[in-house]
Design an enzyme around this catalytic site. Sequence first.
Site, PDB file in Angstrom:
ATOM      1  N   HIS A  37      -3.402  -5.196   8.704  1.00 30.57           N
ATOM      2  CA  HIS A  37      -3.474  -5.299   7.232  1.00 30.57           C
ATOM      3  C   HIS A  37      -2.226  -5.979   6.681  1.00 30.57           C
ATOM      4  CE1 HIS A  37      -5.943  -1.539   7.961  1.00 30.57           C
ATOM      5  NE2 HIS A  37      -6.792  -2.273   7.272  1.00 30.57           N
ATOM      6  N   GLY A 147      -9.767  -9.992   7.881  1.00 29.91           N
ATOM      7  CA  GLY A 147      -9.358 -10.113   9.280  1.00 29.91           C
ATOM      8  C   GLY A 147     -10.526 -10.535  10.152  1.00 29.91           C
ATOM      9  N   ASP A 150     -13.131  -8.149  12.358  1.00 31.34           N
ATOM     10  CA  ASP A 150     -14.477  -7.923  11.824  1.00 31.34           C
ATOM     11  C   ASP A 150     -15.098  -9.296  11.566  1.00 31.34           C
ATOM     12  OD1 ASP A 150     -14.399  -4.984  11.609  1.00 31.34           O
ATOM     13  OD2 ASP A 150     -12.764  -5.406  10.233  1.00 31.34           O
ATOM     14  N   VAL A 176      -4.874  -9.234  15.035  1.00 35.72           N
ATOM     15  CA  VAL A 176      -3.521  -8.824  15.456  1.00 35.72           C
ATOM     16  C   VAL A 176      -3.698  -7.787  16.563  1.00 35.72           C
ATOM     17  CG1 VAL A 176      -1.336  -7.809  14.707  1.00 35.72           C
ATOM     18  CG2 VAL A 176      -2.651  -9.240  13.134  1.00 35.72           C
ATOM     19  N   SER A 186      -7.815   0.897  12.465  1.00 37.63           N
ATOM     20  CA  SER A 186      -7.479   2.240  11.956  1.00 37.63           C
ATOM     21  C   SER A 186      -8.097   3.310  12.836  1.00 37.63           C
ATOM     22  CB  SER A 186      -7.974   2.402  10.519  1.00 37.63           C
ATOM     23  OG  SER A 186      -7.431   1.390   9.721  1.00 37.63           O
TER      24      SER A 186
HETATM   25  O1  PAF Z   1     -12.886  -4.325   6.423  1.00 38.53           O
HETATM   26  C1  PAF Z   1     -12.797  -3.314   5.692  1.00 38.53           C
HETATM   27  O2  PAF Z   1     -11.801  -2.590   5.725  1.00 38.53           O
HETATM   28  C2  PAF Z   1     -13.938  -2.964   4.754  1.00 38.53           C
HETATM   29  O3  PAF Z   1     -15.163  -3.230   5.324  1.00 38.53           O
HETATM   30  C3  PAF Z   1     -13.802  -3.632   3.378  1.00 38.53           C
HETATM   31  C4  PAF Z   1     -13.892  -5.151   3.471  1.00 38.53           C
HETATM   32  C5  PAF Z   1     -12.489  -3.242   2.726  1.00 38.53           C
HETATM   33  C6  PAF Z   1     -14.947  -3.173   2.463  1.00 38.53           C
HETATM   34  O4  PAF Z   1     -14.944  -1.802   2.284  1.00 38.53           O
END
Ligand code: PAF
Length: 285
Positions: A37, A147, A150, A176, A186
């Site tokens: 993040h 990122g 995903d 990363v 997480s």
């Molecule tokens: O990737 C994430 O953390 C979530 O899917 C997002 C994009 C914040 C939507 O809730």
Amino acid sequence: MKRTSHISELREMIAQEKNQGRVIALVPTMGYLHRGHLTLIERAKQTGAFVVVSIFVNPLQFGPNEDYSRYPRDLERDASLVEESGVDLLFHPTTEEMYPRPIVTYVEVGQLDSMLCGAARPGHFRGVTTVVSKLFHIVQPDLAFFGQKDYQQYLVIRRMVSDLNLPIKICPVPIVREEDGLALSSRNVFLTPEQRQEALILSRSLNEAEEIIQAGERSARKLETRLRERITQESQGDIDYVEVRDAEDLSEIADIKSPVLIALAVRFGSTRLIDNKVVEVERHV
Ligand code: PAF
């Protein structure tokens, strides 16, 4: 750093910045922030934009038997991290603020949302695209950062923005990893030390897949079979999917052509991890 959990207050703060001609960049997150993040934030900061980070664990994107209630949360730790990173505004709405009544209006990206993670998690991407479009309407960013861990989510959102003509540039940020190769997530906190060690099979088999392709393998099925065998032989991981797909639209391919996405989802105990790699295929002339 400014912070608010109220949509109306956030709108006023953003309007002030827009009036001064600032470009707005949004980094949407579900909190429990890690270096992945912070890299998104760093990229957003590098553009010189007014950077907004949202933290909201979105119930709409979790299935009934998924980990919504145990998803890790630590708002004050996250708030210090984003402040240290030089974020301009933190938006951390409550569930009541985002969904004051049961939602009946959804944003759905067909096709792309029902394969890979969408097949394993029905309704997941509808939840993601609905909350992301709410965030886009609330924050009205010019840029938004996602990122590539995903990867499917990134493609789904890119398609939503294109199909709905939203004036937002979607900026992908590379995965990363820990030094030993584990992609940051997480959910890694749920892994036991043994599972964490076993989870290294994900990045290792992705690296091997790249080598196999560079050595000349062009059959997507053969590559998938090799990866499945390796994951099964070298870990207790329960494979959800191992797929070799077109990296632009996730369509199924028989022959590996550039660029190709190798995508994995494997469960270690009750923790489902995903990882991927986009491989450019060398052209022989
Ligand atoms: O990737 C994430 O953390 C979530 O899917 C997002 C994009 C914040 C939507 O809730």
